[in-house]
Design an enzyme around this catalytic site. Sequence first.
Site, short mmCIF file in Angstrom:
data_model
loop_
_atom_site.label_atom_id
_atom_site.label_comp_id
_atom_site.label_asym_id
_atom_site.label_seq_id
_atom_site.Cartn_x
_atom_site.Cartn_y
_atom_site.Cartn_z
CB SER A 20 48.68 15.87 29.97
OG SER A 20 49.76 16.57 29.70
CD GLN A 167 49.57 24.13 28.41
OE1 GLN A 167 49.93 25.41 28.18
NE2 GLN A 167 50.38 23.62 29.36
CG ASP A 313 56.20 18.75 27.60
OD1 ASP A 313 56.41 19.91 27.09
OD2 ASP A 313 55.06 18.36 28.15
NE ARG A 344 61.42 22.83 29.27
CZ ARG A 344 60.10 22.27 29.48
NH1 ARG A 344 59.31 21.63 28.59
NH2 ARG A 344 59.87 21.88 30.96
C1 S3P Z 1 50.20 20.14 27.65
C2 S3P Z 1 50.30 20.69 26.54
C3 S3P Z 1 51.75 21.10 26.03
C4 S3P Z 1 52.74 20.44 26.86
C5 S3P Z 1 52.48 20.81 28.58
C6 S3P Z 1 51.22 20.20 28.88
C7 S3P Z 1 48.81 19.70 28.25
O1 S3P Z 1 51.71 22.43 26.16
O2 S3P Z 1 54.05 21.25 26.45
O3 S3P Z 1 53.59 20.45 29.27
O4 S3P Z 1 48.78 19.26 29.35
O5 S3P Z 1 47.98 20.31 27.66
P1 S3P Z 1 51.11 23.33 24.78
O6 S3P Z 1 49.76 23.22 24.94
O7 S3P Z 1 51.45 24.74 25.20
O8 S3P Z 1 51.92 22.80 23.71
#
Ligand code: S3P
Length: 427
Positions: A20, A167, A313, A344
């Site tokens: 991230s 995200q 995750d 998942r």
């Molecule tokens: C992430 C946010 C998470 C996570 C993904 C990475 C990010 O997703 O599951 O692997 O880097 O902002 P969501 O925002 O859909 O929860």
Amino acid sequence: MKFHQVSKLQGTVSVPGDKSISHRSIMFASLAEGTSEITNFLEGADCLSTIDCFRKLGVDIRKPGPGHVIVHGRGLHGLQPPSSTLDVGNSGTTARLISGILSAQSFSTRLTGDASIRKRPMKRIIEPLSQMGADIQSEHNNGCAPLLIKGSPLHGIHYTTQVASAQVKSAILLAGLYADGITKVTEPCLSRNHSELMLRRFGADLHTEETTVVLQPGTPLTGQTISVPGDISSAAYFIAAGSVLPGSDILIRNVGINPTRDGMLKAAKAMGADITLENLCSGDGEPSADLRIRSAALHGTEIGGSLIPALIDELPALAVMAAFAEGTTVIRDAAELKVKESNRIDSIVTNLRAMGCDIEGTQDGMIIHGGRPLHGAVIDAHDDHRIAMSFAVAALGAEGETHIPESGCVAISYPDFFQHLNSLCKA
Ligand code: S3P
């Protein structure tokens, strides 16, 4: 790839940089004025997709050595129209965050990705970005990529998300950098806050009030030096393996322990895991530590509520731990698992069941009756890196041979995973 039971894990491992944070470092550095230097950058396929997209948008990005990236930023208004479709590969983070940026440019972009990305929901970003004035069309009208994004003038909004998603929050904040007023995002509970921490570091005017982030546009971003901490999502596999294999004692160096990401540590400890933090470092807002993991007698637990976004995750690895733990583990409030790189809930339930585990899927999670011995099986990873790595861990504690045909997908987030795992395995 084929796996057999091992007796224990021993030794020291350094996991690669956080996925991230690596994505965000490239994006924010591209929008900054001046040069940024990034070290311990994750050279997994997902983050390389982000580099590829920003190069296509005219950003000069160099990789002088492993994990070392130099970005010559173009400023908020310096991106150039790409000459072809942007391909995000398997990366949901790239797709969603970059859409926030592209919505505000003075040009149009077509964005697509692999078969998994083309099935993942994009309505969750199309809706708030459209409220800000963005013009985003899903090419097949199914709320998924390919997306056609026509840059437009944007205005600030106050958006309340149904599900805590970093995200979605980040896509809105990135669009908010270009809006004509304040942007606010309120979440039901806090999702990972890497964007907030790093945007502030680059000079953005942003603050947090409980679960609301407030961004005031108008300040330029300035190039920074970023040292990416190790990825707790990659450490999760070693935390699980070291906890369940009797006699194990391992040290995982330099792992990011941001409180919005450390749910795995809390849930594993609630199962009785023996985890100690050494060498704590406060970092520049992104704390890290070495994690010592010793095997322990595990028991079932309940995982749900506001803990879920902090370990979403890591749930595949936690489910594998739960299969080895005595008693019942209930995972709830995790319906988001269904819209990750694979569904998942299905991937975990079918594969753990194939290994002899007593497990049932629910609408928003699963119930695992742990403690039954597992046996080898052929694992269908659904081309999902986190499923492949979690089941490599399950295989180390299972009798007989386990075959994971799609093991190559680990390159999405951890290209050296099998070498690192192998270096810790003691026959
Ligand atoms: C992430 C946010 C998470 C996570 C993904 C990475 C990010 O997703 O599951 O692997 O880097 O902002 P969501 O925002 O859909 O929860």
